[in-house]
Write a protein that holds these residues in place. Structure first.
Motif, mmCIF file in Angstrom:
data_model
loop_
_atom_site.group_PDB
_atom_site.id
_atom_site.type_symbol
_atom_site.label_atom_id
_atom_site.label_comp_id
_atom_site.label_asym_id
_atom_site.label_seq_id
_atom_site.Cartn_x
_atom_site.Cartn_y
_atom_site.Cartn_z
ATOM 1 N N ARG A 522 0.818 -1.203 0.000
ATOM 2 C CA ARG A 522 0.000 0.000 0.000
ATOM 3 C C ARG A 522 0.855 1.259 0.000
ATOM 4 O O ARG A 522 0.488 2.280 -0.610
ATOM 5 N N ASP A 527 -0.713 4.981 -1.054
ATOM 6 C CA ASP A 527 -1.805 5.197 -0.104
ATOM 7 C C ASP A 527 -1.368 6.120 1.028
ATOM 8 O O ASP A 527 -0.163 6.247 1.335
ATOM 9 N N ASP A 531 -3.890 5.044 6.387
ATOM 10 C CA ASP A 531 -4.760 4.045 5.775
ATOM 11 C C ASP A 531 -3.999 2.751 5.493
ATOM 12 O O ASP A 531 -4.555 1.652 5.642
ATOM 13 N N ALA A 532 -2.741 2.899 5.074
ATOM 14 C CA ALA A 532 -1.922 1.712 4.791
ATOM 15 C C ALA A 532 -1.743 0.865 6.051
ATOM 16 O O ALA A 532 -1.819 -0.371 6.011
#
Length: 594
Positions: A522, A527, A531-532
């Protein structure tokens, strides 16, 4: 109900003979007289009566007290040991054979425990030897402090304190003293020592049934060493109480068993009776020393702990206290080749405890770097909430982890992880350098190493040390998400290398490996870092849950059937997923709040 105890023997009538054969095969400095079955004598292989120019020191008695007496034959201690049958005084002819084998022009000293059979048989042998032209002296040792006087003509029994007399006499003889002087030193030593024993079980003679005399939860105080009943039966007590009682009895000023008063220097011997674990003997020794020092005002110069004079397979111990002067200490410290005399006990006693050394890296750091700064950076604040979240998640999961581990392991995964998480939270409040990410990881590893036991503790310590090394290699106190991903990857590789586990082995790596792969993927895809981390934590949870379908290939779970494993996930993997997920959520919340 009485029952026959299991024994690793052949014919019960041959145990002493076969013991002697094994002893001399083990120790090249020993040999025996070829006179079985009547004559059972162990002697120094380097001594011949025609050439020996020092006083011979001979002892012995009934067998069953091993290593006494034959295990203390050797230069600087006994010259020969006469072995009777189990708990039976050796016959006169056997004692005479021993005297004739090792006694030269300087004569011999017989050290005899105070039992009627021993006194009579050794005494008659001494008189016969004298009539043959040998110079012989005899010293009787009666160190038992369990029974108050008067004892009639029987007197006090000879117990483990006899071994200390052996050592004094043997060293005196090795120094070249005359028979009269060796006997005088041995007699003096015998008058300085007192012994009392405590038994938790009754010994079993070879080929006989075990007595049920001593019931559950009971112990005998003031035992002998031949299976006879103790002076009193009492409820089993903690070893602190037992040691205190025994020492008070030995040192009783009213009875005055031994001439030991406040300010005296003493030697302590804690002797196992045959079936007492070394751990328990050391516990007793560790409790006896401060009591002698603080309660009785004595200086403890030497401590001997182990099995010296046993009673076959009896569980329990005896304590001997000997008043020491410089000459006695010199004799006890003198070199000997007797195989069962303990080495490493002599000499001045340094302090028993010293401070735990501080790692060099901690010494060189300033006090400020190991204390919480007044102002946290943004990274410091994020790390603080991430650590708190991760540790709290583990603490809350303790009971579930223990329950799972109870089915597939030893049931303590949750308790072990709880200790580590609690220590991390406490140490973070005190000294974690939250503005230095690499050092935080290193400090977490130190907290874990200090408090966490078992496999989990060492695995997480390896994990943290490898992550720290990777972060230090990146050379910055402010760590980027990619650098965190690299550190996680390095930590996983180290755990796999040293622990031997890989993906699919049903371990914590089955949670961390998917997390590492998704995190890298990610971040490379661009990203948002928060969020990753969230996505990678979901992968960790999924990986931990998937361990239900894996056959364990590492740890205690390898001994558990697949049917049981299928009912629960791996506790270690679930713990790793929990703290990783909690840390990711805390980081996400902190980012959103800022």
């Amino acid at each position: 109900m009485a029952f026959q105890e299991k024994k690793l023997i052949n014919d019960p009538n041959d145990v002493v003979t076969e013991f002697i054969e094994g002893l001399v095969e083990t120790y090249p400095g020993l040999q025996y007289l070829d006179g079985f079955p009547e004559v059972k004598v162990v002697l120094r292989a380097d001594v011949s009566r025609t050439t020996y120019d020092k006083v011979a020191v001979i002892s012995g008695g009934g067998s069953g007290h091993e290593p006494a007496h034959a295990g203390f034959v050797g230069e600087g201690m006994l010259t020969a040991a006469i072995c009777g049958d189990v708990f039976a005084s050796p016959p006169v002819d056997s004692i005479l054979a021993g005297i004739r084998a090792v006694t030269g022009l300087m004569g011999c000293l017989l050290v005899v425990k105070n039992y009627t059979g021993d006194r009579l048989n050794f005494g008659l042998a001494a008189e016969q030897a004298k009539s043959e032209g040998y110079k012989v002296e005899m010293v009787i040792v009666g160190d038992d402090c369990a029974l108050p006087p008067p004892r009639g003509i029987a007197g006090r029994r000879g117990l483990a304190g006899t071994i200390l007399v052996h050592k004094v006499a043997g060293a005196a003889a090795a120094s070249g003293l005359s028979l009269a002087n060796v006997a005088a030193e041995a007699k003096h030593a015998s008058e300085m020592v007192g012994t009392m024993g405590v038994a938790l079980s009754v010994c079993t003679l070879p080929g006989q049934v075990t007595s049920d005399r001593l019931g559950p939860g009971k112990m005998e105080l003031g035992l002998g060493i031949h299976g006879e009943p103790g002076a009193a039966v009492a409820d089993l007590q903690p070893v602190d109480n037992v040691v205190s009682h025994v020492l008070k009895q030995i040192l009783s000023p009213e009875i005055n068993y031994v001439p030991i008063t406040r300010g005296s220097r003493v030697v302590l011997m804690v002797n196992g009776l045959g079936a007492t674990p070394g751990m328990e003997l050391m516990i007793a020794a560790g409790k006896a020393v401060p009591r002698l020092q603080l309660e009785h005002g004595l200086a403890v110069d030497r401590v001997y702990t182990g099995s010296f004079m046993t009673s076959l397979d009896m569980t329990g111990f005896s304590i001997s206290v000997m008043k020491a002067d410089q000459r006695i200490l010199q004799r006890l410290d003198a070199a000997t080749k007797a195989p069962y005399w303990p080495v490493g006990v002599g000499g001045d006693r340094p302090p028993a405890k010293i401070p735990v050394p501080i790692p060099p890296s901690r010494i060189t750091k300033s006090v400020e770097s190991l204390s919480r700064p007044q102002q946290l950076t943004q990274q410091g604040r994020i790390l603080e909430v991430a650590i708190e979240g991760a540790a709290t998640a583990v603490i809350n999961l303790r009971d579930s982890l223990n329950e799972w581990d109870g089915k597939v392991g030893d049931g303590d995964c949750g308790s072990t992880m709880f200790k580590g998480a609690t220590a991390i939270l406490e140490d973070m409040k005190k000294h974690y350098p939250l503005n230095d990410a690499a050092e935080i990881v290193n400090e977490i590893g130190s907290s874990i190493r200090r408090i966490m036991g078992g496999t989990s503790g060492i695995i997480y310590n390896v994990f943290c040390k490898a992550a720290y090394a990777q972060l230090k290699a990146d050379g910055s106190s402010v760590i980027t998400p990619v650098q965190w991903a690299n550190a996680l990857e390095a930590a996983i590789a180290a755990v796999s290398k040293y622990g031997g586990a890989r993906a699919g082995y049903r371990t914590l790596l089955d949670a961390l490996i998917p997390a590492s792969l998704v995190l890298k993927e990610r971040l490379v895809a661009g990203d948002d870092p928060a969020d990753a981390f969230i996505l990678s934590s979901e992968a960790a949870l999924a990986g931990a849950e998937s361990t239900k379908h894996m056959q364990a290939q590492a740890g205690r779970s390898t001994y558990v059937s697949g049917d049981i494993l299928a009912t629960v996930p791996d506790p270690g993997a679930m713990a790793a997923a929990a703290w990783y997920r909690a840390a990711a959520l805390a980081v996400k919340d902190k980012y959103q709040a800022s």
